[in-house]
Scaffold this motif. Structure first.
Motif, short mmCIF file in Angstrom:
data_model
loop_
_atom_site.label_atom_id
_atom_site.label_comp_id
_atom_site.label_asym_id
_atom_site.label_seq_id
_atom_site.Cartn_x
_atom_site.Cartn_y
_atom_site.Cartn_z
N ASP A 1 6.09 0.11 3.51
CA ASP A 1 5.66 -1.20 3.90
C ASP A 1 6.36 -2.37 3.46
O ASP A 1 6.47 -3.32 4.41
CB ASP A 1 4.13 -1.45 3.36
CG ASP A 1 3.06 -0.59 3.90
OD1 ASP A 1 3.26 -0.11 5.08
OD2 ASP A 1 1.99 -0.19 3.05
N SER B 1 0.79 -1.17 -0.14
CA SER B 1 -0.09 0.20 0.31
C SER B 1 0.86 1.31 -0.05
O SER B 1 0.56 2.17 -0.84
CB SER B 1 -0.70 -0.03 1.11
OG SER B 1 -1.83 0.91 1.39
N HIS B 2 1.96 1.28 0.97
CA HIS B 2 2.63 2.75 1.23
C HIS B 2 4.12 2.46 0.81
O HIS B 2 4.45 1.18 1.00
CB HIS B 2 2.42 3.15 2.58
CG HIS B 2 0.94 3.31 3.02
ND1 HIS B 2 0.45 2.27 3.86
CD2 HIS B 2 0.21 4.13 2.63
CE1 HIS B 2 -0.94 2.69 3.88
NE2 HIS B 2 -1.05 3.69 3.34
N HIS C 1 -4.38 -1.53 3.60
CA HIS C 1 -3.57 -2.72 3.48
C HIS C 1 -4.39 -3.95 3.07
O HIS C 1 -4.13 -4.84 2.23
CB HIS C 1 -2.59 -3.11 4.82
CG HIS C 1 -1.76 -2.37 5.22
ND1 HIS C 1 -1.02 -2.02 6.49
CD2 HIS C 1 -1.09 -1.15 4.71
CE1 HIS C 1 -0.02 -1.31 6.42
NE2 HIS C 1 -0.26 -0.47 5.41
N HIS D 1 0.19 -7.57 1.72
CA HIS D 1 -0.19 -7.34 3.00
C HIS D 1 -0.99 -8.43 3.35
O HIS D 1 -1.82 -9.19 2.70
CB HIS D 1 -1.10 -6.26 3.06
CG HIS D 1 -0.14 -4.97 2.95
ND1 HIS D 1 0.48 -4.61 3.90
CD2 HIS D 1 -0.20 -4.09 1.81
CE1 HIS D 1 1.28 -3.27 3.28
NE2 HIS D 1 0.57 -3.08 2.11
ZN LIG Z 1 1.10 1.03 5.04
#
Ligand SMILES: [Zn+2]
Length: 214
Positions: A15, A11-12, A120, A112
């Motif tokens: 991560d 997601s980011h 996530h 995730h």
């Molecule tokens: Zn994240």
């Protein structure tokens, strides 16, 4: 022999490092191509910075850090953190991910687990949905970020010995200047604790643990 490719979908921009930075470094040292796909710029988490500046900073930073870990390529899908599910539809993100999977034909995909962060969970579901629609039978492994303690997740687990690359992960985490107060400092103790406890589990110094999703 064809080089093996590992696809990491997160997601980011931090991560992949927090969740599996040591394993990325290990795969790279074994000669595998690691491709990182980042769904969101996560722009609104730094209230006092201008959005465009945040995005530029995060892109540069995470490309540099992924490279430091040995990843071959970092791909940004360019979504924002807000209304991610809607944006996935609007920007045809599933199709983009499908093209990436077709192009790189990974031997394994990491993403995730269903941890408490809603985005996530969305990335997790999107990856599985795309694989289903492609009828691709690629093994998928998942990892937790925002889950400090072990839960009763019923899935099979695999442990990767990261004794050789754990310090590289910590160095990489410390390179995330923009994320320091939001995710790096808060998560650092749990990163150490998990690496240690997972290491105890397989009798090595440090390990990263993944659920076998399919
Ligand atoms: Zn994240």
């Amino acid at each position: 022999m064809k080089k093996q490719t590992i696809l990491v979908c997160v997601s980011h921009s931090d991560d992949q490092v927090i969740g599996m930075g040591s394993s990325i470094a290990k795969f790279a040292s074994e000669g595998k191509d690691v491709i990182v796909v980042i769904f969101s710029y996560g722009a609104e988490s730094v209230p006092w910075m201008k959005e465009k500046h945040i995005i530029e900073t995060r892109v540069k930073e995470s490309m540099k850090i992924d490279k430091f870990l040995g990843a071959k390529k970092t791909i940004f899908l360019g979504l924002s953190d807000k209304n991610m599910e809607e944006k996935i539809k609007k920007f045809k993100t599933e199709k983009k991910l499908e093209l990436i999977i077709s192009k790189y034909n990974p031997e394994k995909i990491f993403t995730h687990a269903l941890d408490p962060h809603p985005n996530h969970r969305i990335v997790h579901k999107t990856v599985l949905k795309v694989l289903d629609s492609m009828k691709k039978n690629i093994p998928v492994y998942t990892f937790d970020i925002w889950k400090m303690f072990d839960t009763k997740e019923q899935k099979a687990r695999i442990y990767i010995d990261i004794t050789e690359t754990f310090s590289k992960k910590i160095k990489a985490m410390m390179m995330f200047k923009s994320q320091m107060y939001f995710s790096i400092y808060p998560l650092l103790p749990s990163v150490y604790l998990k690496a240690f406890l997972n290491g105890v589990h397989i009798k090595t110094r440090y390990a990263e643990m993944f659920y076998k999703e399919r």
